[in-house]
Design an enzyme around this catalytic site. Structure first.
Site, PDB file in Angstrom:
ATOM      1  N   ASN A   9       0.861  -1.186   0.000  1.00  0.00           N
ATOM      2  CA  ASN A   9       0.000   0.000   0.000  1.00  0.00           C
ATOM      3  C   ASN A   9       0.899   1.237   0.000  1.00  0.00           C
ATOM      4  O   ASN A   9       1.483   1.575   1.021  1.00  0.00           O
ATOM      5  CB  ASN A   9      -0.902  -0.038   1.249  1.00  0.00           C
ATOM      6  CG  ASN A   9      -1.744   1.222   1.381  1.00  0.00           C
ATOM      7  OD1 ASN A   9      -1.791   2.048   0.475  1.00  0.00           O
ATOM      8  ND2 ASN A   9      -2.408   1.370   2.522  1.00  0.00           N
ATOM      9  N   TRP A  10       0.986   1.870  -1.150  1.00  0.00           N
ATOM     10  CA  TRP A  10       1.914   3.010  -1.285  1.00  0.00           C
ATOM     11  C   TRP A  10       1.358   4.275  -0.648  1.00  0.00           C
ATOM     12  O   TRP A  10       2.041   5.289  -0.583  1.00  0.00           O
ATOM     13  CB  TRP A  10       2.220   3.275  -2.764  1.00  0.00           C
ATOM     14  CG  TRP A  10       2.933   2.153  -3.463  1.00  0.00           C
ATOM     15  CD1 TRP A  10       3.285   0.923  -2.935  1.00  0.00           C
ATOM     16  CD2 TRP A  10       3.394   2.136  -4.822  1.00  0.00           C
ATOM     17  NE1 TRP A  10       3.927   0.169  -3.884  1.00  0.00           N
ATOM     18  CE2 TRP A  10       4.003   0.882  -5.055  1.00  0.00           C
ATOM     19  CE3 TRP A  10       3.345   3.060  -5.862  1.00  0.00           C
ATOM     20  CZ2 TRP A  10       4.558   0.534  -6.289  1.00  0.00           C
ATOM     21  CZ3 TRP A  10       3.898   2.724  -7.092  1.00  0.00           C
ATOM     22  CH2 TRP A  10       4.500   1.476  -7.293  1.00  0.00           C
ATOM     23  N   LYS A  11       0.090   4.253  -0.261  1.00  0.00           N
ATOM     24  CA  LYS A  11      -0.556   5.441   0.332  1.00  0.00           C
ATOM     25  C   LYS A  11      -0.357   6.648  -0.607  1.00  0.00           C
ATOM     26  O   LYS A  11      -0.322   6.468  -1.811  1.00  0.00           O
ATOM     27  CB  LYS A  11      -0.042   5.670   1.752  1.00  0.00           C
ATOM     28  CG  LYS A  11      -0.210   4.390   2.605  1.00  0.00           C
ATOM     29  CD  LYS A  11       0.034   4.583   4.061  1.00  0.00           C
ATOM     30  CE  LYS A  11      -0.170   3.250   4.793  1.00  0.00           C
ATOM     31  NZ  LYS A  11       0.026   3.363   6.225  1.00  0.00           N
ATOM     32  N   HIS A  95      -9.527   1.174   5.151  1.00  0.00           N
ATOM     33  CA  HIS A  95      -8.229   1.352   5.814  1.00  0.00           C
ATOM     34  C   HIS A  95      -8.400   2.296   7.010  1.00  0.00           C
ATOM     35  O   HIS A  95      -9.187   3.250   6.949  1.00  0.00           O
ATOM     36  CB  HIS A  95      -7.225   1.932   4.820  1.00  0.00           C
ATOM     37  CG  HIS A  95      -5.824   1.898   5.338  1.00  0.00           C
ATOM     38  ND1 HIS A  95      -5.354   2.840   6.216  1.00  0.00           N
ATOM     39  CD2 HIS A  95      -4.817   1.020   5.147  1.00  0.00           C
ATOM     40  CE1 HIS A  95      -4.094   2.551   6.527  1.00  0.00           C
ATOM     41  NE2 HIS A  95      -3.743   1.448   5.897  1.00  0.00           N
ATOM     42  N   GLU A  97      -6.680   4.665   8.082  1.00  0.00           N
ATOM     43  CA  GLU A  97      -6.450   6.086   7.792  1.00  0.00           C
ATOM     44  C   GLU A  97      -7.705   6.714   7.172  1.00  0.00           C
ATOM     45  O   GLU A  97      -8.014   7.875   7.418  1.00  0.00           O
ATOM     46  CB  GLU A  97      -5.230   6.247   6.867  1.00  0.00           C
ATOM     47  CG  GLU A  97      -3.939   6.023   7.650  1.00  0.00           C
ATOM     48  CD  GLU A  97      -2.783   5.480   6.842  1.00  0.00           C
ATOM     49  OE1 GLU A  97      -2.808   5.535   5.608  1.00  0.00           O
ATOM     50  OE2 GLU A  97      -1.842   4.966   7.480  1.00  0.00           O
ATOM     51  N   GLU A 167      -5.140  -4.796  10.801  1.00  0.00           N
ATOM     52  CA  GLU A 167      -4.119  -3.764  10.965  1.00  0.00           C
ATOM     53  C   GLU A 167      -4.366  -3.023  12.275  1.00  0.00           C
ATOM     54  O   GLU A 167      -5.164  -2.065  12.305  1.00  0.00           O
ATOM     55  CB  GLU A 167      -4.184  -2.760   9.806  1.00  0.00           C
ATOM     56  CG  GLU A 167      -3.860  -3.345   8.456  1.00  0.00           C
ATOM     57  CD  GLU A 167      -3.282  -2.277   7.513  1.00  0.00           C
ATOM     58  OE1 GLU A 167      -2.184  -2.497   7.017  1.00  0.00           O
ATOM     59  OE2 GLU A 167      -3.921  -1.234   7.322  1.00  0.00           O
ATOM     60  N   GLY A 173       2.740   2.488  10.878  1.00  0.00           N
ATOM     61  CA  GLY A 173       3.677   3.602  10.715  1.00  0.00           C
ATOM     62  C   GLY A 173       4.406   3.982  11.990  1.00  0.00           C
ATOM     63  O   GLY A 173       5.047   5.024  12.054  1.00  0.00           O
ATOM     64  N   SER A 212       3.670  -1.941  10.363  1.00  0.00           N
ATOM     65  CA  SER A 212       5.130  -2.005  10.499  1.00  0.00           C
ATOM     66  C   SER A 212       5.728  -3.352  10.091  1.00  0.00           C
ATOM     67  O   SER A 212       6.666  -3.830  10.730  1.00  0.00           O
ATOM     68  CB  SER A 212       5.545  -1.616  11.926  1.00  0.00           C
ATOM     69  OG  SER A 212       5.123  -0.300  12.227  1.00  0.00           O
ATOM     70  N   GLY A 233       2.935  -1.012   4.351  1.00  0.00           N
ATOM     71  CA  GLY A 233       2.934   0.413   4.018  1.00  0.00           C
ATOM     72  C   GLY A 233       4.345   0.875   3.689  1.00  0.00           C
ATOM     73  O   GLY A 233       4.858   0.636   2.597  1.00  0.00           O
ATOM     74  N   GLY A 234       4.994   1.501   4.657  1.00  0.00           N
ATOM     75  CA  GLY A 234       6.310   2.128   4.460  1.00  0.00           C
ATOM     76  C   GLY A 234       7.314   1.258   3.711  1.00  0.00           C
ATOM     77  O   GLY A 234       7.980   1.727   2.779  1.00  0.00           O
TER      78      GLY A 234
HETATM   79  P1  13P Z   1       3.141   0.565   7.739  1.00  0.00           P
HETATM   80  O1  13P Z   1       3.647  -0.736   7.134  1.00  0.00           O
HETATM   81  O2  13P Z   1       3.867   1.772   7.238  1.00  0.00           O
HETATM   82  O3  13P Z   1       3.063   0.473   9.229  1.00  0.00           O
HETATM   83  O4  13P Z   1       1.637   0.750   7.215  1.00  0.00           O
HETATM   84  C1  13P Z   1       0.748  -0.291   7.346  1.00  0.00           C
HETATM   85  C2  13P Z   1      -0.458   0.027   6.561  1.00  0.00           C
HETATM   86  O5  13P Z   1      -1.227   0.899   6.916  1.00  0.00           O
HETATM   87  C3  13P Z   1      -0.689  -0.734   5.324  1.00  0.00           C
HETATM   88  O6  13P Z   1      -1.966  -0.526   4.836  1.00  0.00           O
END
Ligand code: 13P
Length: 261
Positions: A9-11, A95, A97, A167, A173, A212, A233-234
């Site tokens: 997930n590149w956000k 998600h 967020e 999640e 994050g 993470s 994510g990251g």
């Molecule tokens: P991180 O891997 O950056 O913690 O993000 C997780 C995430 O929200 C994937 O959708």
């Protein structure tokens, strides 16, 4: 049989040139990977370009969000048909967020899940508790509410049509990963809820862990019996980190190794 899925997930990151550069590197690094699904979720603006770049590769495309109406006066929104047109197979729904920053509700997620399924997109339905909820002992009740509402009146024809992602909000994050044991406890609870809804099909629905995930913890997470992949994510923004996650190693016999051919 559950084939592991790793979703990046590149956000809200990367312009089209940056996205294509990352895809180019990934294609070189993961071309030999078999028996695992690799899914990239770039921002909307890069979907079409990434889709073309993925042709002939072992990676497929996801969008990070969409709206549940077919078309019309919904300024700023994107429909399921538009995502299919851009080459998506998967779409992330609910998600944390989006729930926290854009006021998405379980009812809205439910409408999205139903529309995704009827349109031919595979929804990756996200659930997860906040730190305050975990600390006050509400983890299971929050997961139950999110999952049962999001999946209300949902029908699937095959178990692979639906993916769930656990999640925990406190692990996103933050560099703080749930321990494999903490994640497995919730994954197994989710599998139990899925059994009540989908009966035996629940055994074949993939449940991903997110929060993470990195090269240092993926192998251990993947040894847990109900962790069927990751939503990253990251670490999905860097080709070498994401490729290592995709190539997770589970000790022989830790799981049914047929899943990892
Ligand atoms: P991180 O891997 O950056 O913690 O993000 C997780 C995430 O929200 C994937 O959708």
């Amino acid at each position: 049989m559950r084939k592991p899925v790793i979703v990046g997930n590149w956000k809200m990151n990367y312009t089209i040139p940056d996205a294509l550069e990352l895809v180019k590197r990934l294609k070189m690094m993961v071309s030999e990977v078999k028996g695992r699904e690799i899914v990239l979720a770039p921002p909307f603006t890069a979907l079409s370009s990434v889709s073309k770049a993925l042709v002939g590769s072992n990676m497929t495309l996801a969008a990070q969000n969409f709206y549940w109406e077919d078309k019309g006066a919904f300024t700023g929104e994107v429909s399921a048909e538009m995502l299919l047109d851009a080459g998506c197979d998967y779409v992330i729904a609910g998600h944390s967020e989006r729930r926290q920053l854009f006021a998405e509700t379980d009812e809205g997620v439910n409408r999205k899940v139903r529309l995704a399924l009827s349109s031919g997109l595979i929804p990756v339905v996200c659930v997860g508790e906040t730190l305050a909820e975990r600390e006050s002992g509400e983890t299971f009740s929050v997961i139950e509410r999110q999952l049962t509402t999001s999946l209300r009146t949902v029908n699937i024809s095959i178990p692979e049509d639906l993916v769930i992602a656990y999640e925990p909000v406190w692990a996103i994050g933050t560099g703080k990963t749930a321990t494999p044991g903490q994640a497995q406890e919730v994954h197994s609870y989710i599998r139990g809820l899925l059994k009540k809804i989908f009966n035996d099909a629940a055994d074949d629905i993939r449940i991903l862990y997110g929060g993470s995930v990195k090269p240092e913890n993926i192998d251990e997470l993947m040894t847990e019996p109900d962790i069927d992949g990751a939503l990253v994510g990251g670490a999905s923004l860097k080709a070498d980190l994401f490729a290592r996650i995709v190539k997770f190693k589970v000790p022989e016999m830790a799981k049914d190794t047929e899943h990892y051919l």
